[in-house]
Design an enzyme around this catalytic site. Sequence first.
Site, PDB file in Angstrom:
ATOM      1  N   LYS A  51       5.415   3.321   6.231  1.00  0.00           N
ATOM      2  CA  LYS A  51       4.357   3.974   6.996  1.00  0.00           C
ATOM      3  C   LYS A  51       3.444   2.946   7.660  1.00  0.00           C
ATOM      4  CE  LYS A  51       4.064   8.023   3.937  1.00  0.00           C
ATOM      5  NZ  LYS A  51       3.186   8.730   2.957  1.00  0.00           N
ATOM      6  N   ALA A  68      -0.522   4.654   2.353  1.00  0.00           N
ATOM      7  CA  ALA A  68      -0.327   4.975   0.940  1.00  0.00           C
ATOM      8  C   ALA A  68       0.677   6.106   0.789  1.00  0.00           C
ATOM      9  CB  ALA A  68      -1.659   5.375   0.301  1.00  0.00           C
ATOM     10  N   ASP A  69       1.320   6.140  -0.362  1.00  0.00           N
ATOM     11  CA  ASP A  69       2.220   7.234  -0.696  1.00  0.00           C
ATOM     12  C   ASP A  69       2.053   7.540  -2.178  1.00  0.00           C
ATOM     13  OD1 ASP A  69       4.650   8.848   0.478  1.00  0.00           O
ATOM     14  OD2 ASP A  69       5.235   8.259  -1.552  1.00  0.00           O
ATOM     15  N   THR A  70       1.993   8.823  -2.514  1.00  0.00           N
ATOM     16  CA  THR A  70       1.732   9.240  -3.893  1.00  0.00           C
ATOM     17  C   THR A  70       2.787  10.240  -4.359  1.00  0.00           C
ATOM     18  OG1 THR A  70      -0.657   8.953  -3.586  1.00  0.00           O
ATOM     19  CG2 THR A  70       0.051  10.313  -5.445  1.00  0.00           C
ATOM     20  N   GLY A 105       1.609   4.041  -4.113  1.00  0.00           N
ATOM     21  CA  GLY A 105       1.889   2.743  -3.511  1.00  0.00           C
ATOM     22  C   GLY A 105       0.973   2.561  -2.317  1.00  0.00           C
TER      23      GLY A 105
END
Length: 204
Positions: A51, A68-70, A105
């Site tokens: 991203k 960010a990625d969750t 992340g």
Amino acid sequence: MHRIILASQSPRRREILRQIGIEAEIIPSALEEERDTDDPEELVRKLSFQKAADVAARVKGEALVIAADTVVHLEGEILGKPWDHREAGEMLRKLSGKTHYVYTGVSLILLPEDGAENQKLPLSERAGVKKLGFTERTEVSICRLTEEEIRDYAESEEPMDKAGAYGIQGVFSRYVRGINGDFYNVMGLPASHLYHMMKRIEQL
């Protein structure tokens, strides 16, 4: 302070940045997420970087891009955002009465103030680009939910854009028995860790 770009449309992430004194420009990534691993830590690390790189490649001039990625990880299964209310209910039934982990992340890409020729190059070939990433894990324990509680919450709009089909900062907070780790990580952006990484990337 650099121009700061948040590669996400998440209002929660934007508000977390504001809480630590950072006003970010919003340029969301247009990439389709592809899950090619069952390791939650590896997955959020890879997706957050993809991203960040997607947005950084479109940005001209000096800027710090944050992405960010969750995901939620429960007993070997990765739970992302529910597709619909029915799937939200299924996720909540799995989480009911159990302890799970939330992984986020975060990737940072610092773009230099450079010339037009450098900006024409692919991101991987540009000179002076700095990259930094990290992951955060928080343990979350959920109370046992009744079928009525699951149905009422799943049919609301609150779970629809959230990993694991719940928002810890909303109505669902009444069902959270306890957490071990960063509260803001469960919301989607570990604020303190991010702040210190923003300082560190300058020194690379």
